[in-house]
Every structure is written in structure tokens, then in C-alpha cells.
Design an enzyme around this catalytic site. Structure first.
Site: not given
Ligand code: AMP
Ligand code: MG
Length: 473
Positions: A85-86, A106, A119, A176, A244, A254
């Protein structure tokens, strides 16, 4: 400047959205990882050009930007629509050591997976991920890496108005567990396409073998469990071990609310959203196994087909496998912890020594990293621990010099402490990146004692303590 390849974008359209980065307005360079660029075969370029390329303002020839589709279990609950999403995958490069890496931006703008989000990323999470992911790499833990950080020149609105930034992440791959959940829910054909892609990319030696999907699954499980054992040995708490955020390649991915512990506490949680301690320090092994059970479910149609057994039998066999995986994790954990005591071939009874020491750390509220680093010089009050440990080392028969060497290679002198990362963010917010860059440099040799860096080994003063961390949005 970059020799992009694009294997992921050759997959069917439903695997991603082709979308361009939009976040940069007047990008300026904050940090660039020259060594990594060199390894990836990325050519030198002036700062202005780097800022343009690694903000997405300029799209190089050969790059086919896209946002990847995935879903996942967040805090145990299924969320059917996540995805980048970003983030924008710019493409892949093949490194000098012939490994394929994704190059991803990112905080680079909205995609069709953004849902209600903007985003974007503010500067804080970018500085944090840059420092911590590079430190992890140098601590010997498989991880995504930091190639570049850029200020976008545009504001991001959170509780306050903050400067926007873009982080360039380099990863062996971005698949993932949640990518498998997403395509398993769609069709067996999509699931197979994804699994074959993953095998070609990460485990090509399995091609042509019997039961290749089961073998692939087992590789993913072992990579993940070994990874978590390494986290445990360093007092690292990932903070948001959702499916995820669980890589198929066995890398740490992440860096949101992650943190290294100062004072040891088995139940330590940092993340502001982890109210029930699901992702606490000592739960990480169990959660990794839980995440692998989600992957087993997603892969089940392929596993069932190649097992040529009935559903029930195949499921029971998988359940049995999980008992072995649990043992595998316990053994990886034992190896990671025992080496901190200089024990080279650990046996189960070494857990007693390990736990006795951890109990002392916990009850006396001692610093995890510094206590281990000073283990051989520490004046231990606990006589039984001292005796057991000494006996064990004598039984092992290595020279004291070898033992100390092993310990110093397992017990880092430096870790990226939260209060240091927080200070770097604060100063970068003021426009000064010197402290941020000095930390990146300092953490390049975390196992080597260096008087000049002694100040970075200090625990936070009460006023510097970071109690909570936040997801990087
Ligand atoms: P994370 O917690 O960082 O793993 O993010 C979980 C999901 O939220 C992913 O699908 C992200 O792409 C999405 N997400 C997080 N922050 C933003 C944002 N600022 N804008 C759009 N999507 C976001
Ligand atoms: Mg994520």
C-alpha cells in the site's frame, strides 16, 4: 546505472498492480549504502541523481515498477486485502555473487492496495529501518538491507505535520506467507504459479525432485525458525510477526515497531498495538510455528496432490511434521543461546545453565547485551551457576582463549539501542543527519570492542528510556 531485471512482473497481472511512485516533490539524499551498491553492481552517481532515482522521481530504463498483492493474518485475524500500500518494486538486480535481489521503494505513494492509507512514510520509520536493518546484517542475521534514504520534500500528515521520506529496501525476495494465503484463496493454478516462482527463485535445486512442494515448505520452516532463534540470541523483538511480515526467504522483514531489549524481561513487548503480548520476546518461537501452520494451510492443495494420500492422512502427516519442527526450533534456540556461554556442541541439559543466567538477568533487571558481553568477567553471585558453567566448559576441553573468542563472536559489544535510534530520528527531524549516519557506521562492526564507541554501549538513562514503539506508517 542499474541493470534491472523483472521476473516478478512476468507473472500474471493479478499478482500485482503496475503503478508508478508519486511521493517525491523535491527529493534530497539522506543516506546511500555505497558498499551494498557496489555488491549489487549499481554504478556511482551524484547525490542529486541518486535522490531522483531512489525516490521514484526518475524511473530508469529497464525498471517496471509495481505493487505486489498479498494478504495475511494480523494478530491472529485474517485480513483478506493487504498488499503493497506504500511500496513500489522497481525491479530486480543480480549481485556480483550471482544472487537475485529486489529493489523496492517504501513510502513512495498510493497504490490500489493502499485502502485508507496515504501511501507515504514520514522520516522516522525510514531512519529507524535504515539503522536497524543494516545493524542486523552486520550482527549476522538474515535481513532485508538498506540501500538509500531520501527526503521527499513533501509533508506527511500524522498527528503532526512531518517531513516525508522514502526508504530503498533490498531483499532476496518479497514473497511472504501472506502472498501464499492470497493466491491459495484464489485458485490452485495461481497457488502453483506462485510456488513454482518461489522455488525457482529461492530453492531451484528442488526442481525435478519428488515432493518438491513439501521440501520447499520444510525449507521455509527451517529458515524461519533458525532466523527467530538468532533474534532470541540478540534480545531482538520483531514486534509485528503477522503472516504478511513473514518472509519465505527466511529474512527479517518489516522493521516497524521492532526493538532490541535493554533490561532483560522474557515477556517484553514494545509495540503500542500489541496489547496482549502476542509478539512478546519469549513468544516469538511459538508464533513463528503458528505462522508456518498458516503457510501449511495455504500450500495444502499442492502438498495433498503430491502426497497421493487422502486428505486426512496428509493432514495428520503434517501435524507430525510440526512436532519435529518444534524440536528443530528448540535446538536452534539452544545453539544460539549456548554459544553465548562459549558452549560449542550444546546438549539439552545446557538449558539449565542458560535459564539460571537469564533468571538472574530478569530478577536483577540487568542489561541483556552488556551482561552477556561481560559474562566472563562478571562477578557472579550465583555460585551454582558459576560451578555448573565452569564444569561444562572444563568438560568441553577447549582453551579459555577459544571460549572467550566464541563468546565474543556471539555476544555483541554494540546493538542499535532504542534511545539511540530515537535520538537519530529527533536530530534528522531537525535537518541534521550526522548522528544517524554515525550510528550506521558504528554498527558495522558490532562484535569488536572500541573505546571510542563505548558511549554507545551504555544503557539508556531513565529520561532516555523508550517504552513503546510504533508501526512505521
Ligand atoms: P505493515 O504493518 O507495515 O506491515 O503494513 C500492513 C499493511 O498496511 C500493508 O498492506 C501496508 O502496505 C499497509 N500500509 C501501512 N502503512 C500505509 C500507508 N501509510 N499507506 C498505505 N498503506 C499502508
Ligand atoms: Mg508489512
Amino acid at each position: 546505472m542499474i541493470n534491472f531485471e523483472n521476473t516478478y512482473s512476468k507473472l500474471p497481472d493479478r499478482f500485482f498492480e503496475r503503478v508508478l511512485p508519486t511521493a517525491a516533490v523535491a527529493p534530497t539524499l539522506m543516506a546511500f549504502n555505497e558498499e551494498l551498491a557496489e555488491e549489487l553492481g549499481i554504478e556511482h552517481a551524484p547525490a542529486g541523481k541518486l535522490a531522483k532515482v531512489f525516490s521514484g522521481e526518475e524511473i530508469l530504463d529497464g525498471s517496471e515498477p509495481l505493487a505486489m498483492a498479498y494478504c495475511g493474518h494480523q494478530f491472529g485475524h485474517f485480513n483478506p486485502s493487504l498488499g503493497d500500500g506504500r511500496a513500489h518494486l522497481l525491479g530486480e538486480v543480480v549481485s556480483k555473487s550471482n544472487e537475485r535481489y529486489d529493489i523496492q521503494l517504501k513510502g513512495s505513494g498510493r497504490t490500489k492496495f493502499s485502502r485508507g492509507g496515504d501511501g507515504l512514510s514520514w522520516l522516522g520509520p525510514v531512519v529507524r529501518e535504515y539503522i536497524v536493518s543494516e545493524a542486523m546484517h552486520h550482527l549476522g542475521v538474515p535481513t532485508t538491507r538498506a540501500l538509500c534514504a531520501v527526503r521527499t520534500g513533501a509533508p506527511v500528515f500524522r498527528e503532526d505535520e512531518l517531513p516525508g521520506a522514502i526508504f530503498t529496501r533490498v531483499a532476496k525476495g518479497h514473497l511472504r506467507v501472506g502472498t501464499f494465503e492470497y493466491f491459495s484463496a484464489r485458485s490452485e493454478e495461481d497457488l502453483k504459479t506462485l510456488a513454482d516462482y518461489a522455488i525457482n527463485r529461492h530453492d531451484p535445486d528442488l526442481n525435478g525432485q519428488d515432493h518438491k512442494y513439501h521440501k520447499f515448505f520444510e525449507r521455509v520452516v527451517k529458515r524461519k525458525l533458525s532466523l527467530v532463534a538468532k533474534w532470541m540470541g540478540l534480545g531482538f523483538i520483531h514486534g509485528v510477526m503477522n503472516t504478511d511480515n513473514t518472509s519465505i526467504a527466511g529474512i527479517t522483514i518489516d522493521y516497524g515497531p521492532c526493538a532490541f531489549m535493554d533490561k532483560f524481561n522474557r515477556n517484553k513487548v514494545f509495540s503500542s498495538i500489541d496489547r496482549h503480548g502476542r509478539y512478546s520476546y519469549s513468544n516469538q518461537g511459538a508464533i513463528a510455528l503458528w505462522n508456518m501452520s498458516v503457510l501449511a494451510n495455504a500450500l495444502f492443495p499442492l502438498l495433498l496432490k503430491e502426497s497421493r494420500e487422502g486428505t486426512e492422512k496428509a493432514a495428520l502427516r503434517l501435524q507430525d511434521d510440526f512436532k519435529l519442527y518444534e524440536k528443530f526450533y528448540q535446538n536452534e534456540y539452544l545453539k544460539a543461546m549456548a554459544s553465548k556461554f562459549g558452549i560449542s556442541s550444546p546438549v539439552e541439559s545446557d538449558l539449565k545453565i542458560i535459564n539460571m543466567f537469564l533468571d538472574v538477568l530478569e530478577s536483577d533487571q540487568l542489561d541483556f547485551t552488556n551482561s552477556f558481553r561481560g559474562l566472563n568477567t562478571l562477578d557472579h553471585q550465583n555460585e551454582e551457576f558459576k560451578r555448573l558453567w565452569r564444569e561444562r566448559l572444563d568438560e568441553q576441553g577447549h582453551s579459555d582463549e577459544d571460549v572467550v573468542k566464541r563468546m565474543n563472536n556471539s555476544n555483541p559489544y554494540l546493538i542499535p539501542r532504542n534511545h539511540q535510534v530515537a535520538k537519530a530520528i529527533e536530530e534528522s527531524l531537525e535537518g541534521n543527519d550526522d548522528y544517524f549516519l554515525s550510528l550506521v557506521k558504528a554498527y558495522k562492526n558490532p562484535f569488536v570492542e572500541d573505546e571510542k564507541l563505548k558511549h554507545l554501549t551504555l544503557e539508556p538513562a531513565p529520561s532516555e528510556l523508550v517504552h513503546q514503539t510504533f508501526c512505521g506508517t
